[in-house]
Scaffold this motif. Sequence first.
Motif, PDB file in Angstrom:
ATOM      1  N   ASP A 136      16.218 -41.032  22.491  1.00  0.00           N
ATOM      2  CA  ASP A 136      16.347 -42.578  23.216  1.00  0.00           C
ATOM      3  C   ASP A 136      16.588 -42.441  24.796  1.00  0.00           C
ATOM      4  N   PHE A 137      16.997 -40.992  25.399  1.00  0.00           N
ATOM      5  CA  PHE A 137      17.166 -40.896  26.693  1.00  0.00           C
ATOM      6  C   PHE A 137      15.811 -41.078  27.486  1.00  0.00           C
ATOM      7  N   ILE A 138      14.809 -40.700  26.827  1.00  0.00           N
ATOM      8  CA  ILE A 138      13.508 -40.648  27.375  1.00  0.00           C
ATOM      9  C   ILE A 138      12.701 -42.030  27.048  1.00  0.00           C
ATOM     10  N   SER A 139      12.114 -42.244  28.204  1.00  0.00           N
ATOM     11  CA  SER A 139      11.216 -43.645  28.160  1.00  0.00           C
ATOM     12  C   SER A 139       9.906 -43.345  28.286  1.00  0.00           C
ATOM     13  N   GLY A 140       9.471 -41.893  28.356  1.00  0.00           N
ATOM     14  CA  GLY A 140       8.039 -41.791  28.395  1.00  0.00           C
ATOM     15  C   GLY A 140       7.739 -40.377  28.938  1.00  0.00           C
ATOM     16  N   MET A 141       6.590 -39.746  28.716  1.00  0.00           N
ATOM     17  CA  MET A 141       6.415 -38.409  29.223  1.00  0.00           C
ATOM     18  C   MET A 141       5.142 -38.689  30.067  1.00  0.00           C
ATOM     19  N   ALA A 142       5.045 -38.239  31.451  1.00  0.00           N
ATOM     20  CA  ALA A 142       4.197 -38.546  32.438  1.00  0.00           C
ATOM     21  C   ALA A 142       3.511 -37.240  32.707  1.00  0.00           C
ATOM     22  N   LYS A 143       2.075 -37.026  32.528  1.00  0.00           N
ATOM     23  CA  LYS A 143       1.348 -36.107  32.837  1.00  0.00           C
ATOM     24  C   LYS A 143       1.083 -35.962  34.048  1.00  0.00           C
ATOM     25  N   ARG A 144       1.270 -34.665  34.558  1.00  0.00           N
ATOM     26  CA  ARG A 144       1.005 -34.658  36.208  1.00  0.00           C
ATOM     27  C   ARG A 144       0.872 -33.066  36.634  1.00  0.00           C
ATOM     28  N   ASN A 145      -0.167 -32.987  37.139  1.00  0.00           N
ATOM     29  CA  ASN A 145      -0.741 -31.560  37.665  1.00  0.00           C
ATOM     30  C   ASN A 145      -0.803 -30.889  36.194  1.00  0.00           C
ATOM     31  N   GLY A 146      -1.103 -31.239  35.219  1.00  0.00           N
ATOM     32  CA  GLY A 146      -1.241 -30.533  33.965  1.00  0.00           C
ATOM     33  C   GLY A 146       0.279 -30.279  33.297  1.00  0.00           C
ATOM     34  N   ARG A 147       1.316 -30.453  33.862  1.00  0.00           N
ATOM     35  CA  ARG A 147       2.520 -30.627  32.867  1.00  0.00           C
ATOM     36  C   ARG A 147       3.098 -31.816  32.725  1.00  0.00           C
ATOM     37  N   PHE A 148       3.964 -31.749  31.604  1.00  0.00           N
ATOM     38  CA  PHE A 148       4.622 -33.012  31.331  1.00  0.00           C
ATOM     39  C   PHE A 148       6.178 -33.165  32.376  1.00  0.00           C
ATOM     40  N   VAL A 149       6.175 -34.435  32.685  1.00  0.00           N
ATOM     41  CA  VAL A 149       7.317 -34.748  33.420  1.00  0.00           C
ATOM     42  C   VAL A 149       8.097 -35.739  32.688  1.00  0.00           C
ATOM     43  N   ILE A 150       9.397 -35.458  32.145  1.00  0.00           N
ATOM     44  CA  ILE A 150       9.944 -36.427  31.352  1.00  0.00           C
ATOM     45  C   ILE A 150      10.717 -37.651  32.384  1.00  0.00           C
ATOM     46  N   LEU A 151      10.259 -39.001  31.830  1.00  0.00           N
ATOM     47  CA  LEU A 151      10.711 -39.891  32.565  1.00  0.00           C
ATOM     48  C   LEU A 151      11.912 -40.583  31.675  1.00  0.00           C
ATOM     49  N   LEU A 152      13.006 -40.372  32.472  1.00  0.00           N
ATOM     50  CA  LEU A 152      14.335 -40.831  31.620  1.00  0.00           C
ATOM     51  C   LEU A 152      14.520 -42.557  31.765  1.00  0.00           C
ATOM     52  N   ASN A 153      15.273 -42.711  30.626  1.00  0.00           N
ATOM     53  CA  ASN A 153      15.758 -44.110  30.350  1.00  0.00           C
ATOM     54  C   ASN A 153      16.843 -43.998  31.159  1.00  0.00           C
ATOM     55  N   ILE A 154      17.142 -44.651  32.271  1.00  0.00           N
ATOM     56  CA  ILE A 154      18.709 -44.297  33.040  1.00  0.00           C
ATOM     57  C   ILE A 154      19.695 -45.226  32.244  1.00  0.00           C
ATOM     58  N   ASP A 155      19.427 -46.403  31.708  1.00  0.00           N
ATOM     59  CA  ASP A 155      20.399 -47.208  31.154  1.00  0.00           C
ATOM     60  C   ASP A 155      20.958 -46.631  29.968  1.00  0.00           C
ATOM     61  N   ARG A 156      19.991 -45.784  29.275  1.00  0.00           N
ATOM     62  CA  ARG A 156      20.820 -45.277  28.123  1.00  0.00           C
ATOM     63  C   ARG A 156      21.525 -43.786  28.434  1.00  0.00           C
ATOM     64  N   VAL A 157      20.890 -43.281  29.309  1.00  0.00           N
ATOM     65  CA  VAL A 157      21.419 -41.785  29.822  1.00  0.00           C
ATOM     66  C   VAL A 157      22.798 -42.081  30.516  1.00  0.00           C
ATOM     67  N   LEU A 158      22.923 -43.223  31.259  1.00  0.00           N
ATOM     68  CA  LEU A 158      24.156 -43.415  32.060  1.00  0.00           C
ATOM     69  C   LEU A 158      24.797 -44.611  31.518  1.00  0.00           C
ATOM     70  N   SER A 159      24.933 -44.700  30.123  1.00  0.00           N
ATOM     71  CA  SER A 159      25.495 -45.893  29.591  1.00  0.00           C
ATOM     72  C   SER A 159      26.897 -46.062  29.500  1.00  0.00           C
ATOM     73  N   VAL A 160      27.504 -46.709  30.839  1.00  0.00           N
ATOM     74  CA  VAL A 160      28.853 -46.610  30.819  1.00  0.00           C
ATOM     75  C   VAL A 160      29.759 -46.845  29.402  1.00  0.00           C
ATOM     76  N   ASP A 161      29.410 -47.717  28.602  1.00  0.00           N
ATOM     77  CA  ASP A 161      29.937 -47.963  27.419  1.00  0.00           C
ATOM     78  C   ASP A 161      29.985 -46.514  26.784  1.00  0.00           C
ATOM     79  N   GLU A 162      28.893 -46.159  26.554  1.00  0.00           N
ATOM     80  CA  GLU A 162      28.728 -44.758  25.560  1.00  0.00           C
ATOM     81  C   GLU A 162      29.804 -43.760  26.180  1.00  0.00           C
ATOM     82  N   MET A 163      29.738 -43.412  27.654  1.00  0.00           N
ATOM     83  CA  MET A 163      30.470 -42.374  28.326  1.00  0.00           C
ATOM     84  C   MET A 163      32.013 -42.663  28.258  1.00  0.00           C
ATOM     85  N   THR A 164      32.293 -44.061  28.227  1.00  0.00           N
ATOM     86  CA  THR A 164      33.598 -44.472  28.126  1.00  0.00           C
ATOM     87  C   THR A 164      34.186 -43.955  26.561  1.00  0.00           C
ATOM     88  N   ARG A 165      33.452 -44.409  25.612  1.00  0.00           N
ATOM     89  CA  ARG A 165      33.763 -43.834  24.343  1.00  0.00           C
ATOM     90  C   ARG A 165      33.911 -42.275  24.194  1.00  0.00           C
TER      91      ARG A 165
END
Lengths: 726, 179
Positions: free
Chosen positions: B143-172
């Motif tokens: 759920d941290f990933i919002s997609g995989m981008a192909k670039r120069n033959g390798r994958f770049v992980i696109l992060l879902n920043i609202d999930r990764v930095l969810s203040v609520d979750e980190m507070t918990r």
Amino acid sequence: MSFDDQMRDALVTFTIESLELLEDMEMCLLSLEDGEDTTERINSIFRAAHTIKGSAGLFGLDHIVAFTHVVESLLDLLRAGNLSVSPELVAALLPCCDHIGLLVRDVADGKLEADPAVDLTGGQLLEQLQVFLSPLADKNVATAVADRQSKLEASGGGSIESGKWHLSLRFGPDSLRDGMDPLSFIRYLTTFGQITQLTTISEAMPPAEQMDPETCYVGFEINLKSDAGKDEIEGVFEFVQDSSSIRILPLDSEIGEFIDLIKQLPEDDSYLGELLIKSGALTRRELEDALNQQGVNAAGDAGDTAAKQPIGEILVEHQAVQQPIVNAALDKQKQIKDNKARESQSIRVDADRLDKLIDLIGELVIAGSGVNLRAQESKAMALLEATGEMMRLVEEVRDSALQLRMVPIGTTFNRFQRVVRDVSKELGKEIDLIISGGDTEVDKSIVEQISDPLTHLVRNAMDHGIETAELRRERGKSARGVLRLNAYHAAGNIVIEVSDDGGGLNRDKIFEKALERGLISPNAVLSDQEIFAMIFEPGFSTAQKVSNLSGRGVGMDVVKRNVAALRGSIAVESHYGSGSTMRIHLPLTLAIIDSFMVCVGHSTLVIPLDKILECIALPTDTGEHDYMDLRGEVLPLVHLRPLFNIHGKEPQRKNVVVVEHAGIKAGFIVDRLLGECQTVIKPLGKLFTHIKGVAGSTILGNGKVALILDVPTLVDYVQHKSATVY
Amino acid sequence: MSELAANSGNSPAVVASPEIAAAGQYLTFVLGGEVYALGILNIKEIIDYGDLTEVPMMPACVRGVINLRGSVVPVVDLFARFGKGSSKIAKRTGIIIVETSAGDGDSANQDIGIIVDAVNEVVDIDRRDIEPPPSFGTGIRPDFISGMAKRNGRFVILLNIDRVLSVDEMTRLSQAAAV
């Protein structure tokens, strides 16, 4: 931005300003009875009323103008010394203040026209004022005032008065271009009545070669016999009012009316001559003659400008105008100057802009310390001196910028003078309000939100707390009750106290009531604090009878909720028979506190200074104990290093900061003492809300963030920890 | 392909966020040898790592706070947040300041800094190059990933920043850490 938008913006400014002025007015009115020299205060009350009237006039808010005018007339009498300050007068003026406030608020809500119901109350208030105005009706000065007033009342109240009017019309130069033919207005005038005399004023007409045929240069002086009210006639000129000068006077106007005219002039000119010309009491030709005369006289005095004869005197000598008119113009001139001085005293600024400024200055401090560091590395003395001086200035700028957002709580407290006065009259109790700590500074947003809960507490204390005079005498207290409002800073909090010397809370009665409502079990053992806390339960009231002030049991829970919304807390301290104190603790989001910086490992920590008793060196012989001997006393020690998970080499010598909270002393073990400083509290974000022992953070001069220790919770925490260990 | 992306985007079983990453400009950065990317619209600025103040009693993923021109900004160790241990601070270590929505109806947005090993570049990523996130195999929570981008033959992980930095979750998380 369209014109409408601009007007709306201007209107908002008008309402804010007016409400502020009214607040000043109220304060001054309340202090009038103190009996000391009142001239200055009367003047400022008058100025407030006058400014409101003037601004309301600009927006065409006739109902406000009409009402304020009468109040102003009365204040004018007061100012002139024809009336003396009496409690009755103040009592009559205070509701008028409120009424103007009501009118202004209505305008803010978008009701630009007078509301008939509100008008009715206004009329009643004016009648009360009439009592003060009428005994003076036979006096010369008062006649004009009273005269004016009755006519204005006519225009305000909508009744029609039969009479003759003198119209002084100066059409704006663009009138013709705007399609406003002066003649058509005059023709339209005849539908109201008969024009008995008409003089064309063409002095503004330039020589023929410079004349622009599309510009309107002419003015008219018209005597009109009409049954129409002043407002109706004024309505005729509605379309040209903005660009032209339209004055409508009763025909038999004499000196008094000229004086009145002068007073109503727009405040854009401070030359006496110009004022007189505008009032129509003087023509430009007369003024020029007088000015020439003045020049000649001055030249005769060998250029000694200080000895210049005032223009007013010359005009009177030349019999161009009468002395009273000149006096009025002089007054007006002084008032314009006063207002200008007043304007420069305060500037309204958006809070956002202030925040931005403060952030920028913070950045500047950090950038500055970077420069300082480089300068130290370069070891160039001259450069070091220069940067040192710059840093000092930058820090000064930062301090004053931070002060901008802080306001003293005194203004909020002072508002209660009025509340206490009104409520004590209503209750028939004699209550004095004593305010202290008014200059305690709090963030503006807190000040705004605390006034409602405070009002509640004050009313409660007056209604339920303070007994009636008879009961007080029976109990051996003085008949006058005392209500205290106090504020002070404590441990990064602001504490606001509302205390009374009344009956205090009845512990047994609250217990009984709580039992009745099923809040507690009959055999519960509760401390006083716990029992008193019951009064904050929704719907809880021990009052036997419900008054219109309080007693319904709604309120204290609302107070508690409001205070909690500000992240504060409220506590009650009460002694049955001798009074109670409500203590509100509020955080000061952006407040500056005096603090003490200490160093543990590589971390800098900040301890609020008012919690600190002393600092001593840690004796080397404490060994592994968690306590030490402080002059025969056992002092429990708190090791900040493990508690805050700080690593790094431990120094040979350590220090102990002795703190005290709620009577319990504790010693914090730290590496080094860095000294006192002023600290700006920056709240840590939501992520850190649960952390115990940290009250917030602050930014140090070097740009690093330092944590502020929360002494009460740390002491509690350590106590709790030792309680569970053993 | 875009059909596929839309389909998987609609399936909450795969991604917690309702939509898959959109095309646009992304900032790529390196963390633990892996290349990640963040949509640039969330990014406020990039600063050098330094002057961090540690806050006690916080989980490993919250490194501390820094002073960002007068406001105190929490700094999250992204590597620790992914459960891979704490980042080593090196010469190229930087902090990306990201604006996140504060979660529970708070209108104010919270700025959070994230520690990255190195910041690469801003790239345009086309919709065609974005693949839906795989349900496993990336080594971080899906759920941290919002997609995989192909670039120069390798994958770049696109992060879902609202999930990764969810203040609520980190507070918990940090509350749990503090107890």
